[in-house]
Design a protein around this motif. Structure first.
Motif, mmCIF file in Angstrom:
data_model
loop_
_atom_site.group_PDB
_atom_site.id
_atom_site.type_symbol
_atom_site.label_atom_id
_atom_site.label_comp_id
_atom_site.label_asym_id
_atom_site.label_seq_id
_atom_site.Cartn_x
_atom_site.Cartn_y
_atom_site.Cartn_z
ATOM 1 N N ILE A 3 6.444 37.552 24.129
ATOM 2 C CA ILE A 3 6.407 38.587 25.176
ATOM 3 C C ILE A 3 7.278 38.172 26.348
ATOM 4 C CG2 ILE A 3 4.918 39.698 26.886
ATOM 5 C CD1 ILE A 3 2.759 39.798 24.665
ATOM 6 N N GLN A 6 10.850 38.779 25.474
ATOM 7 C CA GLN A 6 11.158 40.204 25.498
ATOM 8 C C GLN A 6 11.340 40.683 26.937
ATOM 9 O OE1 GLN A 6 7.644 41.322 23.131
ATOM 10 N NE2 GLN A 6 9.053 42.421 21.790
ATOM 11 N N ILE A 7 10.457 40.231 27.833
ATOM 12 C CA ILE A 7 10.545 40.603 29.240
ATOM 13 C C ILE A 7 11.862 40.105 29.838
ATOM 14 C CG2 ILE A 7 9.569 40.147 31.542
ATOM 15 C CD1 ILE A 7 6.769 40.185 30.126
ATOM 16 N N TYR A 10 14.771 42.125 28.486
ATOM 17 C CA TYR A 10 14.788 43.462 29.090
ATOM 18 C C TYR A 10 15.370 43.417 30.505
ATOM 19 C CZ TYR A 10 12.889 47.763 31.169
ATOM 20 O OH TYR A 10 12.741 48.948 31.827
ATOM 21 N N HIS A 26 9.089 41.162 39.277
ATOM 22 C CA HIS A 26 8.359 40.470 38.217
ATOM 23 C C HIS A 26 7.699 39.207 38.790
ATOM 24 C CE1 HIS A 26 7.326 38.958 34.259
ATOM 25 N NE2 HIS A 26 8.102 37.901 34.421
ATOM 26 N N PHE A 40 4.611 43.770 26.853
ATOM 27 C CA PHE A 40 5.931 44.394 26.829
ATOM 28 C C PHE A 40 5.883 45.537 25.830
ATOM 29 C CE2 PHE A 40 10.253 45.174 25.422
ATOM 30 C CZ PHE A 40 10.845 45.406 26.648
ATOM 31 N N ASP A 42 8.225 48.435 24.198
ATOM 32 C CA ASP A 42 9.651 48.741 24.047
ATOM 33 C C ASP A 42 9.982 50.220 24.178
ATOM 34 O OD1 ASP A 42 8.761 49.774 21.618
ATOM 35 O OD2 ASP A 42 9.862 48.336 20.388
ATOM 36 N N ILE A 56 7.146 46.607 31.346
ATOM 37 C CA ILE A 56 6.502 45.303 31.447
ATOM 38 C C ILE A 56 5.112 45.588 32.008
ATOM 39 C CG2 ILE A 56 6.554 43.020 32.514
ATOM 40 C CD1 ILE A 56 9.624 43.526 32.939
#
Length: 143
Positions: A3, A6-7, A10, A26, A40, A42, A56
């Motif tokens: 995760i 992925q964050i 992104y 963030h 996360f 998508d 997020i």
């Protein structure tokens, strides 16, 4: 990918200004919610079709639907959109609360029942945003 990966991916795909603002937000949300669960999404449904912007998520809440079913979800969301950034504050039943409480003092932002949308971080008062986030967290825990 985890995760966190992925964050980070992104955020890294955003334009320079938006990327800096999202990274700042963030980190800020992680300071406000240091032990929170990270999510996360998508933006794709089960068939792989894009149905929303990626999000997020921070924290944990159980959403209850009218039919009685439930779904695990996040409390606070952060998303890039075509014109800027959206912060989602979920779990406040009174849809007038955010706009009435923070709409006038947050700066150049659109404030709805669950979303604070702005073009760039420089356009808003980050302390007021933090107050709205903390307020939303405490309200969703008590409802």
């Amino acid at each position: 990918m985890t995760i966190e990966e992925q964050i980070n991916h992104y955020i890294s795909t955003q334009s320079d200004t938006k990327r800096r603002d999202m990274e700042t937000l963030h980190q800020y949300i992680l300071q406000v919610m240091p032990e929170c669960k990270l999510w996360f999404l998508d933006g794709k449904n089960e068939e792989g079709k894009t149905v929303s912007n990626p999000n997020i998520g921070y924290g944990f809440r159980v959403m209850k639907y009218a039919d009685g079913s439930t779904r695990d979800f996040y409390q606070i969301g952060l998303s890039a959109n075509t014109t800027g950034i959206s912060i989602y504050i979920l779990g406040i039943d009174d849809k007038n609360y955010l706009p009435q409480t923070y709409g006038e003092k947050i700066g150049k932002a659109s404030v709805t029942g669950y979303c604070i949308k702005f073009k760039a971080l420089k356009d808003i008062n980050v302390e007021v945003l933090g107050e709205a986030i903390r307020d939303g967290i405490s309200k969703s825990l008590t409802q």
